[in-house]
Motif scaffolding. Structure first.
Motif, PDB file in Angstrom:
ATOM      1  N   GLN A 151      99.485  23.083  13.765  1.00 32.24           N
ATOM      2  CA  GLN A 151      99.344  23.616  15.128  1.00 32.24           C
ATOM      3  C   GLN A 151      97.914  24.091  15.403  1.00 32.24           C
ATOM      4  OE1 GLN A 151     101.448  23.657  17.693  1.00 32.24           O
ATOM      5  NE2 GLN A 151     102.971  22.525  16.472  1.00 32.24           N
ATOM      6  N   CYS A 152      97.272  24.660  14.399  1.00 35.65           N
ATOM      7  CA  CYS A 152      95.875  25.087  14.593  1.00 35.65           C
ATOM      8  C   CYS A 152      94.986  23.900  14.922  1.00 35.65           C
ATOM      9  CB  CYS A 152      95.378  25.796  13.334  1.00 35.65           C
ATOM     10  SG  CYS A 152      96.110  27.420  13.047  1.00 35.65           S
ATOM     11  N   LEU A 153      95.226  22.759  14.258  1.00 33.68           N
ATOM     12  CA  LEU A 153      94.440  21.563  14.565  1.00 33.68           C
ATOM     13  C   LEU A 153      94.826  20.981  15.911  1.00 33.68           C
ATOM     14  CD1 LEU A 153      94.418  19.850  11.046  1.00 33.68           C
ATOM     15  CD2 LEU A 153      92.576  21.126  12.146  1.00 33.68           C
ATOM     16  N   ASN A 154      96.112  21.019  16.234  1.00 31.28           N
ATOM     17  CA  ASN A 154      96.557  20.459  17.513  1.00 31.28           C
ATOM     18  C   ASN A 154      95.963  21.212  18.696  1.00 31.28           C
ATOM     19  OD1 ASN A 154      98.070  18.561  16.147  1.00 31.28           O
ATOM     20  ND2 ASN A 154      99.985  19.752  16.253  1.00 31.28           N
ATOM     21  N   TRP A 155      95.876  22.521  18.569  1.00 32.82           N
ATOM     22  CA  TRP A 155      95.344  23.326  19.677  1.00 32.82           C
ATOM     23  C   TRP A 155      93.848  23.626  19.511  1.00 32.82           C
ATOM     24  CZ3 TRP A 155      97.900  23.744  23.985  1.00 32.82           C
ATOM     25  CH2 TRP A 155      99.303  23.644  23.982  1.00 32.82           C
ATOM     26  N   ALA A 156      93.179  22.978  18.584  1.00 31.93           N
ATOM     27  CA  ALA A 156      91.729  23.121  18.391  1.00 31.93           C
ATOM     28  C   ALA A 156      91.329  24.582  18.183  1.00 31.93           C
ATOM     29  CB  ALA A 156      90.971  22.526  19.574  1.00 31.93           C
ATOM     30  N   LEU A 157      92.124  25.289  17.375  1.00 35.33           N
ATOM     31  CA  LEU A 157      91.807  26.691  17.124  1.00 35.33           C
ATOM     32  C   LEU A 157      90.589  26.868  16.232  1.00 35.33           C
ATOM     33  CD1 LEU A 157      95.309  28.367  16.679  1.00 35.33           C
ATOM     34  CD2 LEU A 157      94.001  27.901  18.751  1.00 35.33           C
ATOM     35  N   TRP A 158      90.071  25.753  15.690  1.00 35.15           N
ATOM     36  CA  TRP A 158      88.846  25.851  14.920  1.00 35.15           C
ATOM     37  C   TRP A 158      87.648  26.213  15.810  1.00 35.15           C
ATOM     38  CZ3 TRP A 158      85.450  22.273  16.806  1.00 35.15           C
ATOM     39  CH2 TRP A 158      86.001  21.192  17.513  1.00 35.15           C
ATOM     40  N   LEU A 159      87.858  26.130  17.156  1.00 35.67           N
ATOM     41  CA  LEU A 159      86.798  26.554  18.073  1.00 35.67           C
ATOM     42  C   LEU A 159      86.740  28.076  18.252  1.00 35.67           C
ATOM     43  CD1 LEU A 159      87.163  23.896  20.928  1.00 35.67           C
ATOM     44  CD2 LEU A 159      85.294  24.083  19.286  1.00 35.67           C
ATOM     45  N   TRP A 160      87.789  28.753  17.778  1.00 32.38           N
ATOM     46  CA  TRP A 160      87.832  30.209  17.994  1.00 32.38           C
ATOM     47  C   TRP A 160      86.625  30.942  17.400  1.00 32.38           C
ATOM     48  CZ3 TRP A 160      89.784  33.693  13.872  1.00 32.38           C
ATOM     49  CH2 TRP A 160      89.665  35.042  14.240  1.00 32.38           C
ATOM     50  N   PRO A 161      86.171  30.620  16.176  1.00 38.48           N
ATOM     51  CA  PRO A 161      84.962  31.306  15.681  1.00 38.48           C
ATOM     52  C   PRO A 161      83.757  31.123  16.592  1.00 38.48           C
ATOM     53  CG  PRO A 161      86.084  30.197  13.880  1.00 38.48           C
ATOM     54  CD  PRO A 161      86.763  29.752  15.131  1.00 38.48           C
ATOM     55  N   LEU A 162      83.627  29.951  17.241  1.00 43.06           N
ATOM     56  CA  LEU A 162      82.512  29.754  18.167  1.00 43.06           C
ATOM     57  C   LEU A 162      82.660  30.654  19.385  1.00 43.06           C
ATOM     58  CD1 LEU A 162      82.140  25.859  18.038  1.00 43.06           C
ATOM     59  CD2 LEU A 162      80.855  27.590  16.772  1.00 43.06           C
ATOM     60  N   TRP A 163      83.881  30.783  19.888  1.00 45.01           N
ATOM     61  CA  TRP A 163      84.102  31.677  21.032  1.00 45.01           C
ATOM     62  C   TRP A 163      83.821  33.134  20.645  1.00 45.01           C
ATOM     63  CZ3 TRP A 163      89.526  29.142  21.974  1.00 45.01           C
ATOM     64  CH2 TRP A 163      89.339  27.831  22.426  1.00 45.01           C
ATOM     65  N   MET A 164      84.199  33.471  19.425  1.00 43.10           N
ATOM     66  CA  MET A 164      83.955  34.837  18.965  1.00 43.10           C
ATOM     67  C   MET A 164      82.459  35.105  18.828  1.00 43.10           C
ATOM     68  SD  MET A 164      85.759  37.472  18.244  1.00 43.10           S
ATOM     69  CE  MET A 164      85.036  39.085  17.991  1.00 43.10           C
ATOM     70  N   LEU A 165      81.738  34.144  18.279  1.00 42.12           N
ATOM     71  CA  LEU A 165      80.292  34.306  18.143  1.00 42.12           C
ATOM     72  C   LEU A 165      79.611  34.349  19.506  1.00 42.12           C
ATOM     73  CD1 LEU A 165      79.564  31.934  15.121  1.00 42.12           C
ATOM     74  CD2 LEU A 165      79.583  34.431  15.127  1.00 42.12           C
ATOM     75  N   ALA A 166      80.136  33.604  20.466  1.00 37.76           N
ATOM     76  CA  ALA A 166      79.577  33.646  21.818  1.00 37.76           C
ATOM     77  C   ALA A 166      79.734  35.031  22.430  1.00 37.76           C
ATOM     78  CB  ALA A 166      80.259  32.596  22.698  1.00 37.76           C
ATOM     79  N   GLN A 167      80.900  35.658  22.194  1.00 38.50           N
ATOM     80  CA  GLN A 167      81.081  37.029  22.693  1.00 38.50           C
ATOM     81  C   GLN A 167      80.123  37.985  21.996  1.00 38.50           C
ATOM     82  OE1 GLN A 167      85.107  39.015  23.083  1.00 38.50           O
ATOM     83  NE2 GLN A 167      84.215  40.298  21.485  1.00 38.50           N
ATOM     84  N   LEU A 168      79.950  37.848  20.683  1.00 41.59           N
ATOM     85  CA  LEU A 168      79.033  38.718  19.957  1.00 41.59           C
ATOM     86  C   LEU A 168      77.602  38.553  20.465  1.00 41.59           C
ATOM     87  CD1 LEU A 168      80.331  38.372  16.287  1.00 41.59           C
ATOM     88  CD2 LEU A 168      80.606  40.320  17.818  1.00 41.59           C
ATOM     89  N   TRP A 169      77.196  37.320  20.751  1.00 38.92           N
ATOM     90  CA  TRP A 169      75.843  37.095  21.253  1.00 38.92           C
ATOM     91  C   TRP A 169      75.662  37.694  22.659  1.00 38.92           C
ATOM     92  CZ3 TRP A 169      71.222  36.044  19.587  1.00 38.92           C
ATOM     93  CH2 TRP A 169      70.236  35.624  20.486  1.00 38.92           C
ATOM     94  N   THR A 170      76.680  37.535  23.482  1.00 45.83           N
ATOM     95  CA  THR A 170      76.600  38.097  24.835  1.00 45.83           C
ATOM     96  C   THR A 170      76.533  39.617  24.796  1.00 45.83           C
ATOM     97  OG1 THR A 170      77.876  36.213  25.651  1.00 45.83           O
ATOM     98  CG2 THR A 170      77.706  38.137  27.094  1.00 45.83           C
ATOM     99  N   CYS A 171      77.235  40.215  23.844  1.00 44.45           N
ATOM    100  CA  CYS A 171      77.270  41.684  23.735  1.00 44.45           C
ATOM    101  C   CYS A 171      76.333  42.176  22.639  1.00 44.45           C
ATOM    102  CB  CYS A 171      78.693  42.156  23.456  1.00 44.45           C
ATOM    103  SG  CYS A 171      79.892  41.670  24.709  1.00 44.45           S
ATOM    104  N   LEU A 172      75.261  41.461  22.420  1.00 45.92           N
ATOM    105  CA  LEU A 172      74.336  41.835  21.353  1.00 45.92           C
ATOM    106  C   LEU A 172      73.671  43.184  21.612  1.00 45.92           C
ATOM    107  CD1 LEU A 172      73.268  40.559  18.699  1.00 45.92           C
ATOM    108  CD2 LEU A 172      71.317  39.723  20.010  1.00 45.92           C
TER     109      LEU A 172
END
Length: 1393
Positions: A442-463
């Protein structure tokens, strides 16, 4: 003698060469003790405990923020997942239902309605807090009403956020599992990421920072990818519309990330600079709740009426439908083998009762967790632990929520009974996969491997949360853009709501610009140009010490001068750290320093001693000051400091002495000639305010008005008395409050009285409870009404405000004004500040010590001045309460009522104490009430008559005798109260009130551990209550016509009628020729400054020359005022006493039954053989009940306010405490080393500049005296060392006498000699990492190379010798008067005087 010789100090050194080596018979030394100052006592222990406590706070706040953020997010997902009925049925644990097979719960409409309302309430909780805060501010503060543009912008973006949040809550999250729902939390910052790239702070990085630009683009792409990935993979309409709610939710934080774009800068600045946003939130907060609820009802799908008609049913227990499938396997086998047995049906329905408290528990837990997360996060930002205890836990909250939600959901999916005791079985906790094997698929089906990128994007925005730049204990408006938080997304809201650009940096501008309507384009251009005009040096705090002196003793001057020398040392260390260790960057607590002493009546003008009035002799107090400076430096440094004689300058007001202190700042003594300029303290204050603020800031023509405004905002006047004792840390705490609160006009510290004798013991307790309760309450619920002039910090811009400085120059032409203006000038100045709209605060962490009156007469004379002026100023505020409330944001109508209650208690205080003494005599001595009344009446009436007809010395004698008698009576009363408590019990009215007051004061003492021993002086305070609250009030009122100072009065030389002898032997030498100043250089002031002083004296400070008729008229006016006030005072108290006394006589008819702790009696009638049982209640008269309610209410208010103020004080102490016990290991980077070196630079500079103490073995050895901010050696080691020193005294005396001595009187040269020398630096007791030490050595080597390459650079000195100094010429021309040196630091050697 040339000016160069004078400046280099060679002449002075040669003149004292003979004294350098005293004869052996006079070689004994008296080195100063290491702890002689009251301001330095126990600071080391307190500093250790503060470090330990802050370490615990680090860990506690980190744990609380992380736990509550994760808990609030999980509960939010759990609540949202149970609002929809379209998902799969919930599998119920059948083991506890005594069922077999698979049991599933059918979603209930009542349950869904309850969860919808729970989400609405969870959203409404922070909005309710916002509404209450806005209501309080709009009702009790003066706030500008918002403009239409502001209302429109704020409403638009807030409602967009609310609609998006409702869509996310009621549409998207119910259609998703908890894992994907938790992942969506880090995908709500698309608009901040976009603005951060286009208009935010990082757009100002140029092409050289292409990596930063690329990362910002990647963060934006990552945030936008979620809009396409999941919708393209799902057939659900709710998921396909995912982009809309995420985009709308992210609109809330737009202005925090668009702060530097010029097109909208003026709009945002208009919104933020005025606190008018609270007017908007007054209606916007309820509107947001209504919109969220309406959109939620619309999206949920039920009929609108049902949400209200079935509201109560939804929160009551109801039936849940369960469906069983599969049946009992034994019954199925039996039916198959025996046809006569009927097989169970494949699906069976039955019901179970819902858990009525599940929704309530989840709602309360979610609201409480979100609130705690916000409060503790804000606390972390205030006390400067933001990185570890705010940024780190909030950044970890997202991953922790995803992991924990996944684990819990998968446990529930694998085993329906796994969470049976934690969650109700019939409620949904939707998992991503049915079992562990399917989870990866299910993680592969829903492309949850992108979640770390989304998390890093939030960290960069809130740097920005990892790089805090706020002041210590900053206000909430300075820390966060929006006033409160979003309870459903508390972690993302806290991160993106935290300000990127500090309030002070962004909005340090003239306040009047915002209230004047201007064209936006023109205003924007003006703001941009003005911001470019302001320099960084303009924002550096300029600390100008202004002390007033008159007739202080040598001991009192010694404490003051030691404080100034310590302050000079601290500023020099910060300057050396900035110049040589930090690459020109100042630390956060850097300030410039200049000291001014304004000496009243400094000259002897008696014709019998003064031969030439143009060159009059200085009096003994000025000579004492001159002689004491070297002694003060010796006490601080432990070694004789060769301070150069002062520069002497003739001025239009008298004279001026300018000392160069060891830290190379200036100390200027302005000697006032009362024949040339008006004397007394208030006129000295007018003198330095107009000189320092009017002449040196406003008259600087090269500065633009905006720069002058910025400089005035950052210029602070430290008003001191000539006997004050404090540490530099106390001043720094006051400056921190000035930085944190923009509208703060004045701040005072905690004043500790010092001295000996019972009167000082009384004042020790009086000052303690006055600060613990009264000043703390004024600070919390309003404003401090009096910032004492003995130790207070004033903001220059507040003093320069309308109706402050100008009105302070008013001459007292009326009797009442003379009492208000001249008897309590400090309180009147604060009254003017409050009326002008400035705030006055009390900083309990800032300690100062002042000499208190030690004799009864001196104390009464001091309070004789204070009491009338205090009452007059408070009456002035109460009479003009409407204007004060309208102008001052910190003063409300409720606060005015509180002060009115205190004023009533003050006026009726003598009558109240009189009645208390009457009742006490009745209770203790068992006499009738009339006898007790007469025993109190005759002493009081005798004292009143004495105040009317006798001189003050006889009044004071009678007051002393009566006070002594009352002390004996009060001791008997104390014993009587204890006996009465034993008889009537502690719950009797009098006993209960006495115990409550005693417990309150004791708790207050425990909450002030450093001052706990002041409670022991409470016995003195108690037995002197009649004297201080009855006799002192009478004495003050009946002597209101006496406007003399009363303390430190010098004996007046009376003319005996004989002519003075004409020979010159009786004349004192003129001050320019005084033997103490014979080696002093003569200087002069510029022509422009001379013109200023002449104009100022002519305009405001010309000596008052009153005719005999005018003096008599003023005296008659004061007597008439005294008679009027005294008559009103006596009549009010007499009427009050008469009414209460008559009611006491009728107590058997007019009383109330005290319902607590009655007494039961049993009687036996022998004649009738009957047993009677009856209950007797204690009696409480109505007036006594009114007293209890009146004073009890005041005590409750003060007690609660004390708790709030103690917490604020604790925050301030924690914010200024650095925990430096831990060092990183191998992961210690160069950046960490630079940060550590920057934090320790001031201590290093302080170590390198400090002179070698007397009897030290070597210059940089272990004998060097540690500073007050450094840790002392262990006790056993110190005792052993002292023992060794005592044994070697004679040897050390010979060695010290024969050893050549270096000159350590210049701290700058001390630092340079050690820093540029070849010897190793003494860094003992400074905990530095090896990389930090290497970095220090590298900077030291680089500085040596630069100094050697620079023409005239600092040469490498020999050990123990001063490097040659380039001769300087003292210049007093007017050519450079308008240069920045005037206020850069008025204390450096290059500054003109």
């Amino acid at each position: 003698m040339s000016g160069g010789d004078y400046e280099s100090g060679d002449y002075f050194m040669r003149s004292r060469k003979v004294r350098d080596r005293p004869p052996l018979w006079d070689s004994f030394q008296d080195p100063p003790s290491r702890k002689t100052s009251g301001s330095d006592v126990d600071w080391k222990k307190l500093h250790f405990f503060l470090k330990l406590f802050k370490l615990c706070v680090y860990l506690l706040v980190f744990a609380v923020v992380l736990a509550t953020s994760v808990f609030a997010k999980l509960l939010y997902l759990y609540m949202a997942g149970n609002t929809g009925g379209s998902g799969p049925r919930v599998q119920v644990c059948s083991k506890y239902l005594l069922r077999h097979g698979q049991v599933e719960a059918v979603s209930s409409e009542l349950d869904q309605i309850a969860w919808v309302w729970a989400l609405i309430f969870a959203f409404a909780a922070p909005e309710l807090l916002t509404f209450l805060r806005a209501l309080r501010i709009c009702m009790f503060k003066r706030e500008q009403r918002p403009s239409g543009l502001e209302v429109g912008l704020v409403t638009l973006f807030e409602l967009l956020h609310v609609v998006g949040l409702a869509l996310l809550t009621f549409t998207v999250l119910p259609a998703l599992d908890v894992t994907r729902g938790a992942i969506l939390g880090c995908c709500v910052c698309f608009v901040p990421a976009l603005l951060n790239l286009l208009t935010g702070t990082r757009v100002q990085w140029r092409s050289a920072d292409s990596l930063v630009l690329g990362l910002s683009i990647l963060a934006l792409v990552a945030q936008g990818s979620v809009f396409l990935v999941w919708p393209s993979m799902s057939d659900s309409l709710e998921v396909q519309l995912l982009a809309l709610p995420l985009l709308l939710v992210s609109f809330r934080w737009w202005e925090n990330f668009a702060n530097t774009h010029e097109a909208i800068a003026y709009i945002i600045r208009t919104i933020r600079c005025t606190r008018s946003r609270y007017h908007t939130y007054l209606y916007l907060a309820p509107l947001k709740v209504v919109v969220f609820a309406g959109v939620g009802f619309l999206l949920h799908g039920q009929e609108f009426v049902q949400y209200f008609s079935r509201f109560l049913d939804a929160w009551q227990p109801h039936l849940i439908t369960l469906v069983q499938s599969g049946g009992d396997p034994d019954a199925l086998i039996a039916a198959q083998t025996n046809s006569s047995i009927r097989a169970p049906p494949p699906r069976t329905q039955f019901t179970m009762q819902s858990s009525p408290n599940a929704v309530v528990y989840a709602l309360v837990a979610q609201v409480g967790a979100a609130y705690l997360s916000h409060v503790f996060g804000k606390f972390a930002c205030k006390i400067k632990i933001q990185v570890f205890s705010f940024a780190l836990p909030l950044s970890l909250a997202g991953p922790a929520s995803v992991v924990l939600a996944t684990v819990l959901a998968q446990l529930r999916a694998a085993d329906p009974c796994a969470l049976h005791g934690l969650l109700p079985d019939y409620l949904a906790l939707r998992a991503l996969a049915g079992n562990t094997e399917e989870l990866g698929e299910q993680c592969l089906n829903w492309a949850l491997w992108l979640w770390p990128l989304w998390m890093l994007a939030q960290l960069w925005t809130c740097l920005h949360v990892w790089q805090p730049r706020n002041d210590k204990n900053a206000q909430t408006e300075k820390l966060f853009v929006c006033p409160w938080y979003c309870g459903l997304l508390v972690d993302q809201c806290s991160l993106m709501n935290r300000r990127i650009v500090d309030w002070s940096e962004e909005y340090l501008a003239i306040k009047s610009d915002l209230t004047t309507p201007r064209d936006p384009v023109v205003a924007l251009a003006g703001d941009v140009n003005a911001s470019r005009d302001i320099l960084e040096e303009d924002k550096v705090p300029q600390l100008i010490v202004c002390a007033t002196m008159w007739h202080e003793t040598e001991d009192e001057m010694m404490e003051f001068l030691k404080s100034i020398v310590r302050l000079d040392e601290d500023q020099c260390a910060r300057r050396m750290a900035r110049t040589h260790l930090n690459g020109g960057k100042a630390d956060d607590e850097y300030y410039e320093l200049e000291t001014n002493i304004f000496f009243d009546d400094a000259f002897v003008l008696d014709p019998r001693q003064c031969q030439n009035k143009r060159n009059p002799p200085i009096n003994e107090y000025v000579k004492t000051l001159t002689r004491t400076i070297d002694k003060a430096a010796f006490e601080v440094y432990g070694v004789a400091i060769r301070m150069k004689p002062p520069l002497k300058i003739e001025t239009p007001y008298g004279g001026r002495l300018v000392w160069t202190l060891p830290g190379r700042t200036k100390m200027v003594a302005h000697l006032k000639n009362k024949d040339k300029i008006r004397h007394k303290k208030r006129w000295s204050q007018v003198m330095y305010m107009y000189y320092l603020l009017g002449y040196r800031i406003m008259e600087t023509e090269q500065l633009s008005p905006r720069r002058k405004a910025v400089i005035a905002e950052n210029t602070f006047i430290l008003a001191l008395d000539g006997d004050i004792d404090f540490q530099p840390r106390a001043v720094q705490l006051l400056i921190d409050r000035m930085k944190a609160v923009d509208e703060l006009g004045a701040a005072c510290g905690r004043i500790h009285p010092v001295g000996r004798g019972p009167m000082v013991w009384y004042q020790r307790f009086e000052y303690a409870i006055g600060h613990w309760l009264q000043k703390a309450t004024e600070h919390v619920i309003g404003c401090v009404l009096c910032s004492p002039g003995c130790f207070s910090l004033f903001r220059a811009s507040a003093l320069m405000d309308n109706s402050v400085m100008k009105r302070y120059t008013m001459v007292s032409s009326e009797a009442m004004k003379m009492v208000q203006y001249d008897q309590g000038e400090d309180r009147w100045l604060c009254t003017l500040l409050l009326k002008a709209g400035s705030r006055v605060e009390y900083c309990a962490a800032s300690d100062a010590y002042t000499h208190a009156p030690e004799s009864f007469n001196e104390f009464y004379n001091q309070r004789r001045r204070w009491v009338p002026s205090t009452i007059a100023n408070i009456f002035d505020i109460l009479a003009d309460a409407e204007t004060v409330v309208r102008r001052n944001n910190s003063i409300s109508t409720m606060y005015v009522w509180y002060q009115g209650m205190l004023m009533i208690g003050t006026v009726l205080g003598p009558g109240t104490i009189f009645l208390m003494m009457v009742g006490a005599l009745v209770a203790v001595f068992s006499i009738d009430i009339w006898t007790a009344f007469l025993w109190n009446f005759f002493p009081i009436i005798s004292f009143i008559l004495a105040c009317v007809y006798l001189k003050q010395k006889f009044q004071l004698l009678i007051a002393f005798v009566i006070s002594t008698l009352y002390c004996l009576v009060m001791m008997a009363v104390l014993i009587g109260i204890i006996v009465q408590m034993l008889e009537d019990g502690p719950l009797a009215p009098a006993s209960l009130f006495f115990l409550l007051v005693a417990v309150q004061i004791t708790i207050a003492g425990f909450m002030h551990p450093q001052e706990f021993w002041a409670l022991l002086c409470g016995v003195i305070y108690y037995i002197t209550i009649p004297s201080m609250y009855m006799l002192l009030m009478i004495f003050s009122v009946f002597n209101m016509n006496d406007v003399s100072w009363g303390t430190r009065e010098a004996p007046v030389l009376k003319d005996d009628g004989n002519e003075a002898p004409s020979d010159a032997e009786n004349h004192l030498p003129g001050w320019l020729n005084d033997p103490l100043l014979i080696h002093s250089e003569l200087g002069e002031v510029s022509l422009m400054e001379q013109r200023f002083w002449k104009d100022l004296i002519k305009q405001y400070l010309k000596p008052l020359e009153l005719s005999r008729e005018q003096k008599q008229a003023m005296a008659d006016g004061l007597k008439e005022l005294r008679n009027m006030i005294a008559f009103a005072f006596v009549m009010v108290n007499a009427i009050f006493v008469l009414i209460v006394f008559l009611l006491q006589l009728k107590k058997e008819f007019l009383h109330l039954k005290w319902p607590i702790d009655p007494t039961d009696f049993v009687s036996f009638d022998r004649d009738n053989l009957m047993v009677g049982i009856y209950r007797q209640y204690k009696e409480l008269d109505p007036i006594g009940l009114c007293f209890v309610i009146f004073f009890g209410l005041i005590l409750i208010i003060q007690f609660l306010a004390m708790f709030f103020h103690r917490f604020a004080t604790l925050c301030q102490l924690l914010a200024t405490t650095r925990v430096d016990w831990f060092r990183s290991g191998g992961q210690f980077t160069d950046e960490d080393a630079a940060t550590e070196l920057k934090g320790s630079a001031v201590n290093i500079a302080r170590r390198l500049q400090r002179p070698k103490r007397l009897f030290d073995d070597d210059e940089d050895g272990e004998g060097e005296h540690p500073h007050y901010d450094e840790v002392l050696m262990e006790g056993a080691e110190a005792e052993h060392r002292e023992s060794m020193v005592r044994r070697q005294t004679i040897f050390r005396l010979h060695e010290t006498r024969n050893k050549p001595h270096g000159d350590y009187s210049n701290l700058v040269l001390n630092f340079e000699r050690r820093f540029f020398g070849d010897d190793e630096l003494n860094l003992k007791n400074l905990a530095l990492n090896r990389k930090s030490v290497k970095l220090l050595q590298a900077r030291r080597s680089e500085a040596k190379v630069n100094a050697a390459a620079t023409p005239g650079g600092t040469p490498t000195p020999k050990n123990g010798r001063r490097p040659p100094q380039v001769p300087k010429k003292v210049s007093f021309s007017s050519a450079n008067r308008n240069s920045m040196a005037i206020y850069d630091n008025g204390g450096y050697e290059h500054t003109e005087f």
